[in-house]
Design an enzyme around this catalytic site. Structure first.
Site, short mmCIF file in Angstrom:
data_model
loop_
_atom_site.label_atom_id
_atom_site.label_comp_id
_atom_site.label_asym_id
_atom_site.label_seq_id
_atom_site.Cartn_x
_atom_site.Cartn_y
_atom_site.Cartn_z
N VAL A 222 7.49 -9.35 -11.67
CA VAL A 222 6.06 -9.10 -11.89
C VAL A 222 5.65 -9.40 -13.33
O VAL A 222 4.48 -9.26 -13.68
CB VAL A 222 5.68 -7.65 -11.52
CG1 VAL A 222 5.87 -7.41 -10.05
CG2 VAL A 222 6.48 -6.64 -12.34
N GLY A 223 6.61 -9.78 -14.20
CA GLY A 223 6.25 -10.19 -15.55
C GLY A 223 6.48 -9.16 -16.62
O GLY A 223 5.85 -9.22 -17.67
N GLY B 241 8.41 -1.52 -12.71
CA GLY B 241 7.89 -2.30 -11.60
C GLY B 241 8.98 -3.13 -10.95
O GLY B 241 10.08 -3.26 -11.49
N LYS C 47 0.85 -0.01 -0.11
CA LYS C 47 0.72 0.16 1.33
C LYS C 47 -0.63 -0.35 1.83
O LYS C 47 -0.71 -1.01 2.88
CB LYS C 47 0.90 1.64 1.69
CG LYS C 47 2.31 2.14 1.47
CD LYS C 47 2.44 3.63 1.77
CE LYS C 47 3.87 4.10 1.58
NZ LYS C 47 4.04 5.54 1.84
N SER D 148 7.14 9.65 4.27
CA SER D 148 5.75 9.22 4.45
C SER D 148 5.45 8.72 5.86
O SER D 148 4.28 8.47 6.17
CB SER D 148 5.42 8.11 3.44
OG SER D 148 6.21 6.96 3.68
N PRO E 272 11.08 -6.48 -9.48
CA PRO E 272 11.44 -7.73 -10.17
C PRO E 272 10.38 -8.81 -9.99
O PRO E 272 9.74 -8.91 -8.95
CB PRO E 272 12.75 -8.14 -9.47
CG PRO E 272 13.27 -6.91 -8.82
CD PRO E 272 12.06 -6.10 -8.45
#
EC number: 3.4.21.53
Length: 812
Positions: free
Chosen positions: A361-362, A357, A723, A680, A359
């Site tokens: 976010v724990g 994940g 998104k 995308s 940086p």
């Protein structure tokens, strides 16, 4: 200066000397190799065989000039020449008398000078006689102390009756510096020369006396060491006769007892006893004994059989995880599943999880919470920047200062064989000529191999199968595929704005208030304030910068409290500029008006999701395509594919041939300093192109994401959750997604699903149906910012029949 009444001059070739000085009345060998020096020797041999010897001030100078050479030197006579290999020669010279350079006559092919003779006066006085006797006595004592000068030299020195000659001969036997010898050579007054030499000789004897004392002290120490060794051997023999144990025997016995109690595997125990036998046979002072002792200490300090008991209470473990972290449902669920299985099956290999994940976010702190929830020891090892394979597997014992790798060092620190072992930043490892640490980790993180993990230092297997390995990474793309295959990937996506507000309210604000010595009665934050901090002062998927901004506000409030200006501060949204300054980031919001040639896409970055405006303008030209906005290769190819698709559907979209073939297309994506790439944005590019070329405006409340093919098919993309969260934050009402991404909608929070209409599409025709406004809906006189409609083109579009595709939407 000359010592005779008449000055005598001579013109002689000069030989510059490096690191050596020749006194009168001395015979010495000189090695000559420089071209000019050889020429000077050869010229002297053709004449009187006399040559002027002068010393260079710096021995490192290869081509000395006039200022590089001392002016006072010695006129010498060449006695013998011996040619050596390599073009050099060895010359035997005898010093005759002092001389001083009067003038330089030539510099090529050798240095030639006019010198003035400096001959000593032949005088006698009581003072001179006393000085000579004192110098001879000192020299005799010096010879006895140094033992480097033959005793026969003293006999020849005593026979000298001239004071100047005595000084020169003695000076030639002393180990003096060049500048000291040069001063002796330059002293024309014989009394001063003898006095100066007596001073130097006294200093040399002091140095010799100190050397003698040092040698005596060293010899005594060596004798003491040998004596101690001899006595120890005698003590050993006596203790052996009396049946007593010496210090070495006690140490060996202690190691033997520790090995028996360590409960090691059989092969490890055999290795330990084998090394103990080697230690027992070695003399105590041997260096190898220290190596063996350290090796045994390492073996015995590892937790071969020590384990901590798992806390198998699922509710208690869940409460600890929820107490430390908000959200993160997937990793929490996986930990609780592991606990449940451990409760049912006692013997189970530890899982190997990889938390991926952005940086903040724990990920790292979650690993610590897992250890606390399981009741296990926690060990963290940072892999960022590691490039040496020995960091993982250790060094072999053949190297000086070798030790085990950081895996076994961590196990020693933990003191149990089942800790929670966090390998932080596993995607930041590199490799060089010393090996690849990622390949070394394959054995550590493979459940089929790590029960016999072998460290280069120990050279015996160690069981890592009960260790719960947790790795963290920001991206899986930098992790080698074989290593990635051995781990269970758990993606930790960014927090929503609601999550961040909740985390700030329940975790970050109380934590910072406590750390800054404040009380809850000193400061409060409104929800609007936290939202504004999140939107305008941070741009991240995690909450690290959010915590930093809250800490900055707390520092300023703490100062106000100390200065007694305010005892209570309410941080309101409109007062943030006073605490944090102006907002740093532009908060992405949807376009307020429907426009021609402008479509809203969705992007996925390391800091979470964001909206992406795509602008298209038409210019008269030859149908060329221009792309701006710092786009990557994949995105450029997507734009080309989108343009090809739109041109192939020109008739269906009502695009006339002139627009299609005689207008250049310029596609621009704002925020040009930020690199953008990926497939995308394909359907967004196609929508903006279709709008600009057909004159139909795009709905401003619709955002879309998906890859397009030349046939108009829409392929799946990644980062769906991020998104959609970005679209929700920007106020988008409808989001178009590839139908194959339907499986990803389960991750979308329910409140977001209720506020945004999610439409699944499989073909570009469906996208255009959802995004382009029909011309019948345009009110007379209505204008669309950005691109002016061509009246003729509008007329043509009104007269053409449009092909309306059948609806094939999957609404969620």
């Amino acid at each position: 200066m000359p010592t005779e009444e008449h000055q005598t001059y001579r013109e002689l070739p000069m030989l510059p000397l490096r690191g050596v000085l020749v006194f009168p009345y001395t015979v010495i060998h000189l090695d000559v190799g420089r071209k000019k020096s050889i020429n000077a020797i050869e010229d002297a041999m053709l004449g009187s065989k006399e040559i002027f010897l002068a010393t260079q001030k710096e021995a490192q100078t290869d081509e000395p000039d006039e200022e590089d050479i001392y002016e006072v030197g010695t006129v010498a006579e060449i006695r013998q020449i011996l040619k050596m290999p390599g073009g050099t020669m060895r010359v035997l010279v005898e010093g005759l008398f002092r001389a001083e350079i009067n003038a330089y006559l030539a510099n090529d092919p050798y240095m030639k000078v006019r010198v003035e003779e400096l001959r000593d006066k032949k005088i006698k006085s009581p003072e001179l006689e006393a000085l000579m006797r004192n110098l001879v006595g000192q020299f005799e004592q010096y010879v006895r102390m140094s033992k480097k000068i033959p005793p026969e030299t003293v006999v020849s020195v005593v026979a000298i009756e001239e004071g100047g000659r005595l000084a020169d001969v003695i000076a030639s036997h002393l180990n003096l510096r060049i500048n000291e010898k040069q001063r002796i050579l330059e002293l024309s007054d014989i009394n001063k020369r003898l006095n100066y030499l007596c001073e130097l000789l006294a200093k040399e004897m002091e140095v010799l006396e100190l050397e003698r004392k040092i040698n005596i002290r060293v010899r005594k120490q060596m004798e003491k060491t040998q004596k101690e060794y001899y006595l120890r051997e005698q003590i050993k023999a006596i203790q052996k006769e009396l049946g007593e144990k010496d210090e070495r025997s006690s140490e060996v016995e202690e190691f033997r007892e520790r090995i028996k109690k360590a409960n090691m595997p059989k092969d490890a125990e055999e290795k330990a006893f084998k090394e103990l036998e080697r230690l027992e046979k070695m003399p105590p002072m041997v260096a190898e004994a220290v190596v063996v002792r350290n090796y045994l200490d390492w073996i015995l300090s590892l937790p071969w059989s020590l384990e901590t008991r798992d806390r198998l209470d699922l509710k208690a473990a869940e409460a600890i995880l929820d107490e430390d972290h908000y959200g993160l449902e997937k990793p929490k669920e996986r930990i609780l599943e592991y606990l449940a299985i451990r409760k049912l099956a006692k013997k189970m290999k530890g899982p190997i999880l990889c938390l991926v994940g952005p940086p903040g976010v724990g990920k790292t702190s979650l690993g610590k919470s897992v250890g606390r929830s399981l009741g296990r020891k926690f060990i963290r090892m940072s892999l960022g920047g590691i490039r040496d394979e020995a960091e993982i597997r250790g060094h072999r014992r053949t190297y000086v200062g070798s030790m085990p790798g950081r895996i076994l060092q961590g196990m020693k620190t933990a003191g149990s064989k089942n800790p929670v072992f966090l390998l932080d930043e596993i995607d930041k490892m590199t490799m060089d000529f010393r090996g690849d640490p990622a390949s070394a980790l394959l054995e550590v993180l493979d459940p089929e191999q790590n029960y016999i993990f072998s460290d280069h230092y120990l050279e015996i297997p160690f069981d890592l199968s009960k260790v719960m390995f947790i790795t963290t990474a920001n991206s899986v793309f930098n992790i080698p595929r074989p290593l990635l295959d051995r781990m269970e990937i758990i993606e930790i996506t960014g927090y929503t704005e609601e999550d961040k507000v909740h985390i700030a309210t329940d975790y970050l604000v109380p934590k910072q208030i406590k750390e800054h010595g404040l009380k809850e009665s000193n400061i409060t934050f409104s929800e609007g304030t936290l939202r504004r901090i999140i939107r305008e002062y941070t741009r991240e998927a995690g909450v690290r910068n959010l915590e930093r901004q809250i800490a900055s506000i707390c520092r300023k409030v703490a100062r106000q409290v100390v200065e007694d200006k305010d005892t209570f501060v309410h941080v309101a949204s409109n007062s943030l500029n006073r605490f944090l300054g102006a907002g740093r980031y532009r908060y992405g919001v949807a376009e307020s008006e429907n426009q021609v040639g402008v479509a809203t896409g969705l992007a996925w970055t390391e800091s979470g999701g964001d909206i992406l405006s795509i602008e298209v303008a038409l210019l008269k030209g030859k149908g060329n395509l221009t792309l701006t906005g710092k786009l990557g290769e994949v995105m450029k190819e997507s734009a080309q594919a989108a343009l090809t698709y739109v041109r192939s559907k020109a008739d269906e979209l009502g695009i006339n041939d002139e627009i299609r073939d005689k207008y250049d297309v310029h596609i621009h994506i704002p925020e040009g300093a930020i690199p953008k790439d990926g497939p995308s944005a394909g359907i967004t590019l196609a929508t903006a192109l279709a709008s600009a070329m057909s004159g139909l405006p795009v709905r401003s409340d619709v955002a879309m994401t998906g890859e397009i093919t030349l046939r108009g098919r829409i392929l799946p993309i990644g980062g769906v959750k991020e998104k959609i969260l970005a679209a929700h934050r920007a106020g988008i009402a409808k989001v178009l997604l590839p139908v194959e991404n339907k499986k990803d909608l389960a991750e979308i929070p329910a409140p977001v699903k209720r506020k945004i209409k999610l439409v699944l599409v499989s073909h570009m025709d469906e996208v255009l149906e959802e995004t382009l406004l029909k011309l019948e809906a345009i009110q007379p006189g209505e204008d669309f910012p950005g691109v002016l409609l061509n009246p003729e083109l509008v007329g043509e579009n009104l007269n053409q029949d449009r092909v309306e595709p059948e609806a094939n939407k999957d609404l969620c």
